[in-house]
Design an enzyme around this catalytic site. Structure first.
Site, PDB file in Angstrom:
ATOM      1  N   ASP A 119      50.186  18.631   5.964  1.00  0.00           N
ATOM      2  CA  ASP A 119      50.114  17.710   4.835  1.00  0.00           C
ATOM      3  C   ASP A 119      49.723  18.502   3.598  1.00  0.00           C
ATOM      4  O   ASP A 119      48.774  19.294   3.629  1.00  0.00           O
ATOM      5  CB  ASP A 119      49.065  16.625   5.113  1.00  0.00           C
ATOM      6  CG  ASP A 119      48.876  15.694   3.919  1.00  0.00           C
ATOM      7  OD1 ASP A 119      49.808  14.936   3.625  1.00  0.00           O
ATOM      8  OD2 ASP A 119      47.790  15.731   3.309  1.00  0.00           O
TER       9      ASP A 119
ATOM     10  N   TYR B 145      43.851   4.355  -4.620  1.00  0.00           N
ATOM     11  CA  TYR B 145      42.420   4.132  -4.807  1.00  0.00           C
ATOM     12  C   TYR B 145      41.958   5.068  -5.912  1.00  0.00           C
ATOM     13  O   TYR B 145      42.713   5.911  -6.385  1.00  0.00           O
ATOM     14  CB  TYR B 145      41.630   4.373  -3.520  1.00  0.00           C
ATOM     15  CG  TYR B 145      42.093   5.542  -2.685  1.00  0.00           C
ATOM     16  CD1 TYR B 145      41.806   6.853  -3.054  1.00  0.00           C
ATOM     17  CD2 TYR B 145      42.836   5.348  -1.523  1.00  0.00           C
ATOM     18  CE1 TYR B 145      42.231   7.929  -2.299  1.00  0.00           C
ATOM     19  CE2 TYR B 145      43.268   6.412  -0.757  1.00  0.00           C
ATOM     20  CZ  TYR B 145      42.959   7.705  -1.147  1.00  0.00           C
ATOM     21  OH  TYR B 145      43.392   8.772  -0.393  1.00  0.00           O
TER      22      TYR B 145
ATOM     23  N   GLU C  93      46.948  17.761  -6.174  1.00  0.00           N
ATOM     24  CA  GLU C  93      46.510  16.833  -7.214  1.00  0.00           C
ATOM     25  C   GLU C  93      46.413  17.534  -8.571  1.00  0.00           C
ATOM     26  O   GLU C  93      45.362  18.052  -8.892  1.00  0.00           O
ATOM     27  CB  GLU C  93      45.166  16.228  -6.812  1.00  0.00           C
ATOM     28  CG  GLU C  93      45.219  15.554  -5.452  1.00  0.00           C
ATOM     29  CD  GLU C  93      43.880  14.958  -5.029  1.00  0.00           C
ATOM     30  OE1 GLU C  93      43.040  14.621  -5.896  1.00  0.00           O
ATOM     31  OE2 GLU C  93      43.662  14.838  -3.824  1.00  0.00           O
TER      32      GLU C  93
ATOM     33  N   ASP D 266      48.305  18.214  -0.093  1.00  0.00           N
ATOM     34  CA  ASP D 266      47.594  17.293  -0.974  1.00  0.00           C
ATOM     35  C   ASP D 266      47.388  17.974  -2.329  1.00  0.00           C
ATOM     36  O   ASP D 266      46.322  18.508  -2.625  1.00  0.00           O
ATOM     37  CB  ASP D 266      46.255  16.930  -0.333  1.00  0.00           C
ATOM     38  CG  ASP D 266      45.540  15.811  -1.067  1.00  0.00           C
ATOM     39  OD1 ASP D 266      45.863  15.582  -2.242  1.00  0.00           O
ATOM     40  OD2 ASP D 266      44.649  15.188  -0.472  1.00  0.00           O
TER      41      ASP D 266
END
Length: 618
Positions: free
Chosen positions: A388, A460, A392, A390
């Site tokens: 995965d 979120y 950002e 991730d």
């Protein structure tokens, strides 16, 4: 360990405030809306009611040049009844005036339409009403007008009866018109399937166990069409699962934090004692680092060196000093042996460690090779089933700002798929910033989707105490709501935007936070109040686990599909089992691949939030 807990994702702390209001509406109902106007018959505007999740809906308008000359710009106007409003929109600038009059103007790139060309813009909205009084560049939206005549009213919302495996009967109350009603168009999932003179229709030839949406619209004796009725959902009997549901069990994935074994004292065995292991399908192990253009180990001691005693171990067997693999990796291996249905992915990056992606994607193939060599290290290759990423955020700002360009994420995922092959899970955690010109728009997520198994959409941390004075707002709203601080900062808008960019629904997972965001110095119980700073938290100011908040500050209200509470001068927002149930129902209605959450450590000892996700996706 403070350096570890800082990796928790404080997402969206660097926001781009969009100048373009976004727009989106309900369940399948395509209608051409006419109103008396004196304009040329050179273009039409049709409205499609695409989906409806109860608390909101998605819709779109299609503008088509039906004339023989090029149109240089377009403006669509319509009215909504009281209680119905536009939330967020894309591919148009939408404004409100008067009581409930809406105007959508083209953006810079889509105003020019050659003969026969068309353009579509979309929006999210709230309420159950349908648009009326549509005008396109001042003319009737059906390309013409009938002076002195008004369009029919909307018929009543259909009711369904006599539902079988292959048919359903629809009935509705009549529309009215000053010149009389000629007939009714019956629409299924937005397309006209029949025109009838009465107020009933039986649709045959349907598929067993399948969901459909029906609405009707009236046509008067001057052949003007009125607004569509409300929509009714119908599911035929028999058959298998709903076609919106991906094949097989839906994904229920949680993040296991590497540093949780320290101050939080959360270990792989807790997945067993809480009952969570039997209710999930996937685990993301967070995080590996991205540095020097490579995937690297985050914390080697926690990952594969920490020794576990018999009482701490998943299988009750203590580690020995000379065994080749210990730590979390060995415990995950034991967890998989007892739960062979669980797949485990190693997640790289996160809020703190995303700064290395920009260098890594300068040579995507070399980066992919480094990740493959690490994940497939012989010491733990059997532990992991996927990787995965991730990041950002690609071509946008997180803790640091990236300028690698829109294609960087596509190039990275293409290289990962090429290296890991077709049978390995390749996923990515991605932004939920659906504001116009925001983080979703900054990168080619649609192009990258062909190479990945799914996206974890981080729905979120939309709002939090990094805005120290407020306004208070739920950090994980499912839908927009009146007074929301930023358009496009909600789950429904984010999912809609990814779909609009070509990402299949089954490749989108809805994100749930197992924690709350909070402010202090708050006097107003409802959202939108002012504050003086972040509320105290166990590990981080402005952040607290659900397992704590459920007892110290129980939820007192809901807004936008999530919960909030005011306790003294502190104001918190977080998801509860009830709001998670609502979100899972919505995720299924959207045909999503499932849900994921950040992270296991925020749940109760008996895993009540994991249970809510599991029950909601059954």
């Amino acid at each position: 360990m403070s350096t570890k807990t800082s990796v928790r994702r404080s997402r969206f702390r660097s926001r781009t405030v969009a100048a373009l209001t976004a727009l989106l509406l309900p369940l399948a109902a395509m209608v051409s809306l006419a109103s008396p106007a004196a304009a040329a018959e050179s273009a039409t505007a049709t409205y499609t009611k695409k989906s409806d999740w109860g608390s909101g809906f998605e819709g779109s308008w299609t503008v088509k040049n039906t004339g023989t000359t090029t149109i240089g710009s377009w403006t669509v106007e319509w009215d909504f009844p009281a209680g119905t409003a536009v939330g967020s929109a894309w591919d148009a600038t939408v404004t409100k005036s008067g009581t409930n009059h809406w105007t959508a103007k083209n953006v810079g790139w889509n105003g020019t339409l050659s003969p026969g060309a068309s353009v579509t813009f979309g929006f999210n909205g709230t309420g159950a009403g349908s648009p009326t009084g549509c005008k396109l560049n001042g003319a009737s939206c059906d390309g013409g007008s009938v002076p002195g005549d008004t369009a029919p009213t909307a018929p009543g919302t259909p009711t369904a009866s006599e539902i079988t495996n292959t048919s359903a009967k629809l009935s509705w109350s009549a529309a009215t018109d000053d010149k009389g009603i000629k007939n009714y168009d019956v629409l299924r999932d937005g397309a006209t399937i029949a025109t009838v003179t009465g107020t009933t229709y039986t649709n045959t030839g349907l598929t067993a166990g399948t969901s459909y949406s029906y609405s009707v619209q009236a046509r008067d004796t001057a052949d003007q069409t009125g607004p569509a009725s409300g929509a009714v959902a119908v599911k035929t009997t028999g058959g298998g699962t709903d076609p919106g549901t991906p094949p097989g069990d839906q994904i229920k994935m949680g993040y296991f934090t590497e540093w949780g074994v320290y101050g939080r004292n959360y270990h792989v065995k807790n997945l067993v004692t809480s009952g969570s292991a039997s209710k999930i399908t996937h685990i993301n192990y967070a995080f590996g680092n991205v540095t020097g253009g490579k995937c690297t180990v985050g914390d080697s001691f926690a990952a594969y060196d920490k020794a576990y005693t018999a009482d701490q171990s998943v299988d009750g067997v203590a580690d020995t000093w000379d065994q080749p693999l210990r730590g979390n990796f060995n415990q995950l291996r034991k967890l998989k042996a007892a739960n062979p249905n669980i797949k485990i992915l190693w997640s790289f990056g996160g809020w703190t460690w995303s700064g290395g992606f920009g260098q890594a994607v300068q040579n995507p193939a070399a980066f992919a090779q480094s990740c493959y060599d690490l994940v497939e290290d012989p010491r733990w290759a059997d532990v992991f089933d996927g990787i995965d990423l991730d990041w950002e955020y690609p071509n946008a700002c997180g803790l640091t700002c990236d300028t690698s360009g829109p294609a960087s994420v596509k190039n990275m995922m293409q290289a990962m798929r090429a290296k890991f092959g077709p049978d390995y899970l390749v996923t990515a955690a991605v932004t939920a910033d659906a504001s116009s010109g925001g983080k979703i728009d900054a990168a080619d997520y649609g192009g990258a989707a062909q190479y990945i198994n799914w996206y974890n959409v981080m729905t979120y941390d939309f709002f939090g105490s990094w805005a120290a004075q407020g306004p208070t707002a739920p950090h994980s709203p499912l839908t927009s709501y009146p007074g929301i601080p930023q358009a496009g900062f909600n789950s429904a808008d984010a999912i809609a935007k990814y779909k609009a960019k070509g990402v299949p629904a089954k490749k989108l997972l809805l994100g749930i936070g197992f924690y709350g965001r909070g402010w202090t110095g708050v006097t107003q119980a409802e959202p939108g109040g002012t504050a003086t700073g972040p509320a105290p938290g166990t590990y981080e100011a402005g952040n607290e686990d659900y397992k704590v908040l459920k007892n110290t500050c129980p939820a007192t209200g809901t807004v936008g599909g999530t919960a909030y509470a005011k306790c003294g001068s502190n104001w918190w927002s977080y998801d509860t089992p009830a709001t998670i149930g609502t979100k899972m129902t919505w995720a299924k209605s959207q045909g999503l691949g499932g849900a994921f959450f950040w992270d296991f450590t925020g749940d109760t000892a008996n895993g009540e939030l994991v249970t809510a996700i599991n029950n909601g996706l059954k």
